[in-house]
Design a protein around this motif. Structure first.
Motif, PDB file in Angstrom:
ATOM      1  N   MET A 306       0.884  -1.162  -0.201  1.00 28.65           N
ATOM      2  CA  MET A 306       0.035  -0.038  -0.186  1.00 28.65           C
ATOM      3  C   MET A 306       0.788   1.224  -0.167  1.00 28.65           C
ATOM      4  SD  MET A 306      -1.315  -0.753   3.902  1.00 28.65           S
ATOM      5  CE  MET A 306      -1.257   0.914   4.311  1.00 28.65           C
ATOM      6  N   PHE A 307       2.011   1.251  -0.782  1.00 33.22           N
ATOM      7  CA  PHE A 307       2.866   2.427  -0.866  1.00 33.22           C
ATOM      8  C   PHE A 307       2.108   3.578  -1.306  1.00 33.22           C
ATOM      9  CE2 PHE A 307       6.795  -0.469  -1.265  1.00 33.22           C
ATOM     10  CZ  PHE A 307       7.292   0.055  -0.089  1.00 33.22           C
ATOM     11  N   THR A 308       1.049   3.293  -2.045  1.00 36.88           N
ATOM     12  CA  THR A 308       0.463   4.512  -2.827  1.00 36.88           C
ATOM     13  C   THR A 308      -0.708   5.119  -1.758  1.00 36.88           C
ATOM     14  OG1 THR A 308      -1.184   3.192  -3.840  1.00 36.88           O
ATOM     15  CG2 THR A 308       0.815   3.527  -5.026  1.00 36.88           C
ATOM     16  N   VAL A 309      -0.783   4.888  -0.896  1.00 36.19           N
ATOM     17  CA  VAL A 309      -1.657   5.353   0.200  1.00 36.19           C
ATOM     18  C   VAL A 309      -1.330   6.693   0.651  1.00 36.19           C
ATOM     19  CG1 VAL A 309      -2.963   3.457   0.814  1.00 36.19           C
ATOM     20  CG2 VAL A 309      -1.174   4.287   2.384  1.00 36.19           C
ATOM     21  N   GLY A 310       0.018   7.227   0.467  1.00 36.69           N
ATOM     22  CA  GLY A 310       0.667   8.174   1.160  1.00 36.69           C
ATOM     23  C   GLY A 310       1.208   8.180   2.596  1.00 36.69           C
ATOM     24  N   MET A 311       2.158   7.508   2.628  1.00 42.16           N
ATOM     25  CA  MET A 311       2.828   7.346   3.882  1.00 42.16           C
ATOM     26  C   MET A 311       4.017   8.361   3.937  1.00 42.16           C
ATOM     27  SD  MET A 311       3.288   3.368   4.341  1.00 42.16           S
ATOM     28  CE  MET A 311       3.404   3.113   2.733  1.00 42.16           C
ATOM     29  N   PRO A 312       4.453   8.584   5.266  1.00 38.91           N
ATOM     30  CA  PRO A 312       5.629   9.541   5.412  1.00 38.91           C
ATOM     31  C   PRO A 312       6.803   9.203   4.722  1.00 38.91           C
ATOM     32  CG  PRO A 312       4.542   9.238   7.589  1.00 38.91           C
ATOM     33  CD  PRO A 312       3.823   8.327   6.433  1.00 38.91           C
ATOM     34  N   LEU A 313       7.738   9.696   4.591  1.00 36.37           N
ATOM     35  CA  LEU A 313       8.912   9.242   3.649  1.00 36.37           C
ATOM     36  C   LEU A 313       9.737   8.283   4.688  1.00 36.37           C
ATOM     37  CD1 LEU A 313      10.921   9.790   1.447  1.00 36.37           C
ATOM     38  CD2 LEU A 313      12.219  11.534   2.743  1.00 36.37           C
ATOM     39  N   ALA A 314       9.644   8.347   5.968  1.00 40.72           N
ATOM     40  CA  ALA A 314      10.603   7.528   6.676  1.00 40.72           C
ATOM     41  C   ALA A 314       9.717   6.167   6.676  1.00 40.72           C
ATOM     42  CB  ALA A 314      10.291   8.087   8.296  1.00 40.72           C
ATOM     43  N   GLY A 315       8.401   6.177   6.697  1.00 37.91           N
ATOM     44  CA  GLY A 315       7.615   4.859   6.519  1.00 37.91           C
ATOM     45  C   GLY A 315       8.110   4.308   5.179  1.00 37.91           C
ATOM     46  N   GLU A 316       7.837   4.924   4.230  1.00 39.39           N
ATOM     47  CA  GLU A 316       8.062   4.293   2.980  1.00 39.39           C
ATOM     48  C   GLU A 316       9.592   3.792   2.702  1.00 39.39           C
ATOM     49  OE1 GLU A 316       5.204   7.027   0.056  1.00 39.39           O
ATOM     50  OE2 GLU A 316       7.396   7.516   0.356  1.00 39.39           O
ATOM     51  N   LEU A 317      10.349   4.383   3.526  1.00 41.36           N
ATOM     52  CA  LEU A 317      11.955   4.201   3.427  1.00 41.36           C
ATOM     53  C   LEU A 317      12.101   2.698   4.120  1.00 41.36           C
ATOM     54  CD1 LEU A 317      13.941   7.146   3.490  1.00 41.36           C
ATOM     55  CD2 LEU A 317      13.908   5.819   1.707  1.00 41.36           C
ATOM     56  N   PHE A 318      11.466   2.882   5.350  1.00 37.57           N
ATOM     57  CA  PHE A 318      11.541   1.562   6.377  1.00 37.57           C
ATOM     58  C   PHE A 318      10.959   0.152   5.469  1.00 37.57           C
ATOM     59  CE2 PHE A 318       9.331  -1.451   9.087  1.00 37.57           C
ATOM     60  CZ  PHE A 318      10.363  -1.766   9.821  1.00 37.57           C
ATOM     61  N   PHE A 319       9.657   0.388   5.066  1.00 36.57           N
ATOM     62  CA  PHE A 319       9.192  -0.693   4.356  1.00 36.57           C
ATOM     63  C   PHE A 319       9.880  -0.984   2.988  1.00 36.57           C
ATOM     64  CE2 PHE A 319       5.686   0.570   7.315  1.00 36.57           C
ATOM     65  CZ  PHE A 319       5.725  -0.555   7.620  1.00 36.57           C
ATOM     66  N   MET A 320      10.556  -0.259   2.538  1.00 35.59           N
ATOM     67  CA  MET A 320      11.360  -0.663   1.226  1.00 35.59           C
ATOM     68  C   MET A 320      12.516  -1.308   1.857  1.00 35.59           C
ATOM     69  SD  MET A 320      12.849   1.696  -1.706  1.00 35.59           S
ATOM     70  CE  MET A 320      14.191   2.785  -0.656  1.00 35.59           C
ATOM     71  N   TYR A 321      13.306  -0.945   2.670  1.00 33.89           N
ATOM     72  CA  TYR A 321      14.405  -1.452   3.036  1.00 33.89           C
ATOM     73  C   TYR A 321      14.027  -3.137   3.751  1.00 33.89           C
ATOM     74  CZ  TYR A 321      16.663   2.977   2.786  1.00 33.89           C
ATOM     75  OH  TYR A 321      17.161   4.252   2.453  1.00 33.89           O
ATOM     76  N   ALA A 322      12.909  -3.079   4.564  1.00 31.81           N
ATOM     77  CA  ALA A 322      12.829  -4.350   5.223  1.00 31.81           C
ATOM     78  C   ALA A 322      12.108  -5.418   4.113  1.00 31.81           C
ATOM     79  CB  ALA A 322      11.364  -4.158   6.005  1.00 31.81           C
ATOM     80  N   THR A 323      11.504  -4.815   3.015  1.00 26.63           N
ATOM     81  CA  THR A 323      11.076  -5.675   1.950  1.00 26.63           C
ATOM     82  C   THR A 323      12.380  -6.229   1.052  1.00 26.63           C
ATOM     83  OG1 THR A 323       9.174  -4.476   1.720  1.00 26.63           O
ATOM     84  CG2 THR A 323       9.679  -5.942   0.056  1.00 26.63           C
ATOM     85  N   MET A 324      13.175  -5.469   0.774  1.00 24.71           N
ATOM     86  CA  MET A 324      14.308  -5.863   0.202  1.00 24.71           C
ATOM     87  C   MET A 324      15.159  -6.903   0.981  1.00 24.71           C
ATOM     88  SD  MET A 324      15.803  -2.170  -1.247  1.00 24.71           S
ATOM     89  CE  MET A 324      16.807  -2.660  -2.752  1.00 24.71           C
ATOM     90  N   ALA A 325      15.518  -6.856   2.253  1.00 23.88           N
ATOM     91  CA  ALA A 325      15.935  -7.758   3.254  1.00 23.88           C
ATOM     92  C   ALA A 325      15.359  -9.054   2.966  1.00 23.88           C
ATOM     93  CB  ALA A 325      15.766  -7.168   4.733  1.00 23.88           C
ATOM     94  N   ILE A 326      14.128  -9.316   2.583  1.00 25.31           N
ATOM     95  CA  ILE A 326      13.558 -10.660   2.662  1.00 25.31           C
ATOM     96  C   ILE A 326      14.354 -11.299   1.403  1.00 25.31           C
ATOM     97  CG2 ILE A 326      11.486 -11.905   1.845  1.00 25.31           C
ATOM     98  CD1 ILE A 326      10.033 -10.500   3.911  1.00 25.31           C
ATOM     99  N   ALA A 327      14.630 -10.561   0.442  1.00 27.17           N
ATOM    100  CA  ALA A 327      15.351 -11.250  -0.615  1.00 27.17           C
ATOM    101  C   ALA A 327      16.664 -11.978  -0.301  1.00 27.17           C
ATOM    102  CB  ALA A 327      15.749 -10.224  -1.700  1.00 27.17           C
ATOM    103  N   VAL A 328      17.144 -11.592   0.787  1.00 23.59           N
ATOM    104  CA  VAL A 328      18.477 -12.313   1.314  1.00 23.59           C
ATOM    105  C   VAL A 328      18.264 -13.944   1.739  1.00 23.59           C
ATOM    106  CG1 VAL A 328      20.260 -12.282   3.024  1.00 23.59           C
ATOM    107  CG2 VAL A 328      19.671 -10.339   1.865  1.00 23.59           C
ATOM    108  N   PRO A 329      17.205 -13.922   2.636  1.00 28.77           N
ATOM    109  CA  PRO A 329      17.052 -15.510   2.979  1.00 28.77           C
ATOM    110  C   PRO A 329      16.474 -16.262   2.025  1.00 28.77           C
ATOM    111  CG  PRO A 329      15.412 -13.970   4.328  1.00 28.77           C
ATOM    112  CD  PRO A 329      16.436 -13.123   3.606  1.00 28.77           C
TER     113      PRO A 329
END
Lengths: 533, 378
Positions: A306-329
């Protein structure tokens, strides 16, 4: 059999199966309940598939030919609910029911009566859901994600939708509790946690995800119910609520749900690939840790839906990094499966073909998933056919192929007969070719700007949509081969050995084919050599 | 069937499907994201291509290893299984390398995102409001305001079994009655919100989409570099006609924009004046017909018969044939699924549509309603 002497038990060398309809209605046997789950899942797979055929027929060319937009929306909505909650989840639980007691050396599940109940809730839940087609206002048409305020516009079917979801949640939670209780309490002597087959491990982790996530969904839909009927305003800005709150709560369930669907499939191919590579699974411990970390991380990435609902920048960055982290395992798992095949001595029976299909095509779905995890580009991809391509790649060739591979792998064990290998190969190749004709071009039309969930489209998408529909019809027809194979195999065929496959290991292959009604009445001894060979 | 025969069949199938695809190369096969016409869309496109290249390279590498293994390590070629099952070195390598690649992706992604979220210093503001199933645009600095819905030609063609071939309409489902006009080389703040359910406003050439959420306002910006017509769609499921509420942006030079603004102001003044005079029946009927097809027909149907169980018939309805005052109130304030139209339609529009409905089909009221009657009821 020595255990008969030791236990002085009347039942263990006779299979006292109840007869008639009562055998199924009142069943407390893990195999019978597993069979019912699998048959139910197959029926739902075809019901959901029929809805997909309606969708693809309408989208075959621009303009509206067969259905009205409202009914089209019901098709996409109910197709998703049926496939997720009716086909994939019950199929996973069915395989768990059949295999977990046999894999850990137990006679049955820990709570057989609850097992019966968790299955028999399902037909009632889906009767509630599917009956909405005959009600004023029609079936749910606001998307399977049930976003308010749109979902609140549903007519008489609304409470039926909510209660169906409640029932499905209760059923899943009971199934999960049963699996956890079984694995924690009924392992054979010597079957330590780090000797468990990977399929059992992925199911324990799935079961914990279910227990954590399903109540959240129940809470979310209950708030919808009170918003509609009892004057609350959880999701209504006019009453101080927030429609986006629902999306946060829903996806807090929804993302772990993705792994609830996929982890059992990971477990299945972790059983199949070593068997047909004739080589032990590479990196057993890291597989377990990678699965656990994927499950753990899955609770911290929900807002990437739900990135397009309009979150604060910090929230968007957090969820982007966390999502990318799943690629590792996830990468670790793919590399481990590849390393398992490396320098093996492989043969390509149908279960192996489907597992290799998972390996290639799930990875492909993983790549598009990674692309969508990148927030700024997701603003373009979001809610287009690109996401439709992505989640169908992980769900169909990623998960359904895994389940189907598992069915082929264990079918000789269940029935005592080998299935028809030629038909199995036909099933694999027709499915693989058609599934790619069906889903690969969706990447292109998504990038080129076709939104999802629309009954009619602009004419530049016509040619791709025709090809996609042809792929869809071919994929639907290909699945009839599976039904043919299964029926043929139940009715007869070459006798399967106890081991079934040349390279098969694990306790389930020490039992006869078909196995006794009560799997292990005397627990087998498990040593490190037998567990990891 | 032998394995060889099976192989032949599979190869045959692949050949046939390749032929089918190549036979159609003359047809239209769009493949990729648009580069767009804003600084944001260029950055997004570059980032998209970078990541696409990276995953393609990774994909080729990983799939090649799998394919190599599948072709060489097979029992039929006499391969004997090795028995290794663990290598800490390998595990560490294939954990660290992906982490480095991901960090390499995260850096440009973060930069682009920070750039996109800078909505300050806008030179003008456009407010976008999603309705079921049209858009309302408010030019907050100029006081201009209008609705924008699917164009009538597209709307007729998209009806079920309309008999009109969509291929005969240019930009089918991407035409509107009132396009937005925006100046180029101007930093424009775009606010999105909605009146009923959640919608999402997306013009691909601008490089982003953003949800329009009832009760909340989202803040975005754009800076269009080239004049042109840019088309988009609603991208959040918003009910029955979600697929039929497109967006059209006309980007024009600043001078042309200034002229357009003056024209629009004149039109709005004339409309406001219209509400203060008496209208003839013919005038009302003519206006009412078009208001009806743009606002009412999607539910109540062009023939006024509605949809059984969902949308009541207006043909022969007790309300339509009853006192005009009740009808005015119903349209102004809405009821159940029927939206309140007091924001969407002005006094003249409502008077005209009521007059049209009371004089159409089998309805017997046959009277007229003046804008002044509606004004009095507000």
């Amino acid at each position: 059999m020595s255990e008969a002497v030791i236990h002085d038990d009347h039942n263990d060398h006779h299979d006292h199966k109840p007869t008639g309809i009562g055998r199924w209605l009142f069943s407390t046997n893990h195999k019978d309940i597993g069979t019912m789950y699998l048959v139910f899942a197959l029926i739902m797979f075809f019901i959901g598939g029929a809805m997909a055929m309606v969708i693809r027929a309408e989208l075959f060319q621009p303009g509206l030919q067969f259905v009205d937009p409202q009914f089209f929306n019901s098709m996409t909505t109910v197709h998703a609910l049926v496939m997720i909650f009716g086909a994939v989840m019950p199929a996973g639980v069915g395989l768990a029911n059949w295999m977990i007691p046999m894999m850990i050396g137990a006679p049955d599940m820990a709570m057989p009566r609850m097992n019966n109940m968790s299955f028999w809730i399902l037909p009632f839940a889906f009767t509630l859901l599917l009956s909405t087609f005959f009600m004023q206002g029609g079936a749910p048409a606001g998307g399977w994600t049930m976003y308010p305020p749109l979902v609140l516009q549903l007519g008489d079917g609304f409470p039926f939708l909510i209660f169906a979801v409640h029932f499905l949640g209760i059923s899943s939670i009971m199934g999960a509790i049963n699996i956890i209780a079984t694995v924690f309490n009924m392992r054979a002597p010597g079957m330590t946690f780090m000797r468990l087959p990977l399929f059992v491990w992925t199911w324990i982790i799935t079961a914990f995800l279910l227990i954590a996530a399903m109540p959240v969904l129940a809470g979310a839909v209950t708030m919808l119910l009170t918003d509609k009927f009892f004057g609350t305003a959880f999701f209504d800005a006019a009453g101080g609520g927030d429609p986006v709150l629902f999306q946060h709560v829903f996806w807090f369930f929804g993302h772990p749900e993705v792994y609830i669907l996929v982890l059992p499939s990971f477990g299945i191919i972790s059983q199949i690939i070593p068997t047909f590579a004739r080589k032990p699974l590479f990196g057993y411990a890291s597989m377990v840790y990678a699965t656990a970390s994927i499950a753990f991380l899955s609770f911290f990435v929900w807002a990437h839906h739900m990135f397009t609902v309009g979150m604060p920048l910090a929230g968007e960055l957090f969820f982007m990094y966390a999502t990318m982290a799943i690629a590792v395992p996830t990468g670790v798992k793919v590399f481990n499966w590849t390393a398992t095949m490396w320098k093996g001595s492989m043969t390509f029976e149908t279960p192996m073909l489907f597992s290799i299909g998972v390996l290639f095509m799930f990875t492909l779905g993983g790549f598009s998933g990674l692309m969508m995890g990148i927030t700024p580009v997701d603003f373009q991809y979001h809610d287009t056919y690109f996401i439709v391509a992505h989640f169908h790649y992980v769900l169909v060739p990623g998960i359904v192929f895994g389940i189907v591979g598992g069915v082929y792998y264990w079918l000789p064990k269940w029935t005592g007969h080998m299935y028809d290998e030629t038909l199995g190969k036909w099933h694999f190749w027709t499915s693989t070719i058609s599934v790619n004709i069906l889903f690969f071009p969706m990447h292109f039309i998504g990038l080129a700007g076709m939104p999802r969930r629309i009954p009619d489209y602009s004419t530049q998408f016509t040619d791709w949509n025709m090809i996609i529909s042809i792929g869809g019809f071919a994929f639907g027809l290909s699945q009839l081969i599976l039904v043919w194979v299964v029926i043929k195999c139940i009715r007869g065929g070459e006798k399967a050995t106890d081991e079934v496959w040349e390279g098969a290991h694990g306790l389930e292959f020490t039992l006869s084919s078909p196995p006794p009604f009560h799997s292990f009445t005397t627990p087998p001894e498990v040593t490190d050599a037998t567990a990891h060979s | 069937m032998s394995v060889d025969k099976l192989k032949q069949t599979v190869l045959g199938l692949i050949a046939v499907s390749l032929f089918l695809v190549s036979g159609a190369v003359l047809a239209e096969f769009p493949l990729n994201l648009t580069e767009g016409v804003t600084p944001t869309s260029h950055k997004v496109y570059e980032l998209h291509m970078t990541i696409l290249y990276i995953v393609t390279v990774i994909g080729i590498a990983v799939f090649s290893v799998m394919a190599w293994s599948i072709f060489h390590h097979r029992k039929s070629k006499g391969a004997v299984a090795a028995q290794f099952h663990h290598s800490t070195t390998a595990e560490i390598i294939w954990t660290i390398i992906p982490i480095l690649i991901l960090v390499g992706m995260a850096i440009p992604a973060t930069k682009t995102l920070v750039f996109m979220e800078k909505t300050s210093d806008a030179e003008m503001t456009l407010k976008v409001t999603g309705y079921q199933w049209k858009w309302k645009y408010d030019y907050l600095d100029e006081g201009i305001s209008f609705f924008s819905a699917l164009a009538e030609e597209d709307n007729s063609a998209r009806q079920r079994d309309s008999g009109i071939d969509p291929a005969t309409i240019d930009n089918y489902l991407k035409n509107v009655d009132n396009p937005i006009v925006l100046p180029v080389d101007t930093k424009i703040r775009i606010l999105t919100t909605a009146a009923d359910v959640i919608h999402s406003w997306w013009v691909p050439a601008l490089g982003w989409k953003r949800d329009a959420i009832p009760g909340f306002i989202n803040d975005n910006w754009t800076y269009i570099e080239e004049p042109g017509i840019y088309r988009g769609k609603c991208t959040e499921l918003c009910g029955k006609d979600h697929g039929f509420m497109p967006i059209v942006v006309h980007a024009v030079s600043k001078e042309e924009y200034a002229v357009w603004v003056e024209e629009q102001k004149a039109i709005q003044l004339a409309a406001a004046d219209g509400a203060n005079r008496e209208w003839s029946k013919d005038e009302l009927l003519e206006k009412g017909k078009s208001i009806y097809s743009a606002n009412c027909a999607s539910c109540h149907q062009a023939n006024g018969n509605g949809v059984e169980g969902l949308f009541p018939a207006l043909n022969g309805s007790a309300i339509v044939n009853g006192p005009a005052k009740d009808m005015i109130n119903l349209i102004l304030n809405g009821k159940n699924l029927m939206p309140a139209f007091k924001e969407q339609l002005n006094d003249t529009d409502i008077a005209a549509v009521i007059t049209h409905e009371r004089n159409s089909w089998d309805n017997t009221a046959k009277d007229i309603v003046q804008p002044a009657d509606v004004k009095a009821a507000r």
